[in-house]
Design an enzyme around this catalytic site. Sequence first.
Site, short mmCIF file in Angstrom:
data_model
loop_
_atom_site.label_atom_id
_atom_site.label_comp_id
_atom_site.label_asym_id
_atom_site.label_seq_id
_atom_site.Cartn_x
_atom_site.Cartn_y
_atom_site.Cartn_z
N HIS A 130 0.61 -1.12 -0.20
CA HIS A 130 0.10 -0.24 -0.79
C HIS A 130 0.82 1.45 0.24
O HIS A 130 0.77 2.04 -0.58
CB HIS A 130 -1.11 -0.37 1.22
CG HIS A 130 -1.48 1.19 1.84
ND1 HIS A 130 -3.35 0.95 0.56
CD2 HIS A 130 -1.41 2.14 2.18
CE1 HIS A 130 -3.76 1.91 1.26
NE2 HIS A 130 -2.41 3.21 1.92
N GLU A 131 2.14 1.23 0.32
CA GLU A 131 3.06 2.91 0.80
C GLU A 131 3.48 3.23 0.00
O GLU A 131 3.94 3.82 -1.03
CB GLU A 131 3.88 2.18 2.20
CG GLU A 131 3.08 2.50 3.62
CD GLU A 131 2.04 3.94 4.15
OE1 GLU A 131 1.87 4.73 3.07
OE2 GLU A 131 0.68 3.38 4.98
N HIS A 157 1.19 4.02 -3.41
CA HIS A 157 1.60 5.62 -3.09
C HIS A 157 2.32 6.70 -3.90
O HIS A 157 2.71 7.20 -4.03
CB HIS A 157 1.52 6.07 -1.20
CG HIS A 157 0.51 6.30 -0.97
ND1 HIS A 157 -1.55 6.70 -1.47
CD2 HIS A 157 0.02 5.50 0.71
CE1 HIS A 157 -1.80 6.16 -0.20
NE2 HIS A 157 -1.79 6.31 0.92
N GLU A 185 -6.38 6.76 -1.06
CA GLU A 185 -6.58 5.44 -0.16
C GLU A 185 -6.58 4.00 -0.79
O GLU A 185 -6.17 2.86 -0.98
CB GLU A 185 -6.95 5.11 1.07
CG GLU A 185 -6.68 6.81 1.86
CD GLU A 185 -4.65 6.20 1.45
OE1 GLU A 185 -4.56 5.09 2.59
OE2 GLU A 185 -4.25 7.45 2.49
ZN ZN Z 1 -2.92 4.79 2.58
#
Ligand code: ZN
Length: 252
Positions: free
Chosen positions: A129-130, A133, A191
Site C-alpha cells: 500500500h505504501e 502511494h 487510499e
Molecule cells: Zn495510504
Amino acid sequence: MTRSLPIVLLLAMFVGGCSVLTQKAPVTERTQLMLMSKAEENRLGLEAADEILKTSKQSTDAALTARVVNVGKRIIAVSQEAKEYTWNFYVLEDAVINAFALPGGKVFFYTGILKLMDNDDQIACVMGHEIAHVLARHGAERVSQQQLTALGGELLSTALKIPAKYQQTYQAAYGAASNLGVILPYSRKHESEADAIGVVLMYKAGYNPNEAVKFWQKMAAQGGKSAPEFLSTHPSDERRIEDIQKNIKRLK
Ligand SMILES: [Zn+2]
C-alpha cells in the site's frame, strides 16, 4: 474534478508544453494531473525524510528492521516503475499505529503497527500500500491539485490577462504549494487506489493477499482505541475490506 477541466485547458494554453502534465497511475490507469517533476518530488521527499530521521528514534531491533527491509525489497523487485526511485525502508521506535511513505521512495513503519502484524504477508500488505502511494505519485498529485486550485482562483479573477502575469501567479502558487510540503493527507480515492495497487504488488511478490483482509479487519477492530492517526488517513471500514476482497478475486 469535472469542474477543473476548463482550468486545465487554460493552463495548457498559457503555459504551453512546459509545465502541464498528466500521467496514468499504475494498475488502475487513472489519468492524474501532474505539475511536479519527479526530480522536485524526490528532493522534497528526501528533505522530509532527513527531518523525520533527525527527530525520530530508529528501532534497534535489527531482526525486525531486516524483515521490513526484506519485504520492501521483494515488493519493489516486481515493479518496473519502482526502478525509477531510490528506496529506503525504516523502522521507527514508537507505539503509534502507523506507516507512511514519502514521495521518491522513503517508507517508514512504526514499531506500534508492526506489533499488530502476525506475519510477513501482513507487513507486505501495508508495504504494498505504501509503495503504491509512491509509484502512483499521490503526494505530487495532491500538490498539483492544490496548485491548480490556487491558480484557478487567480485566473478567474483576472479574467484571462497576459501570460507574463499568469506566469508570476503560477510561480507564486507553485512556491506556496511546495512550502506546504508533500505530506498532505491523501484523499479516499488515493487510499483505495493504493489498496488496489498494493494487493497486486504483494501478490506478484509471492505474499498471500488474503492476509491483507485479515490485517485490515484487525485494524478496524482497533478503531478508536490507540490508532486514531492511521485510521484517520487509512480508514479500515467494511467497504474498504470488501474492495480489497474484490481486488483479490481479480488476481486469480
Ligand atoms: Zn495510504
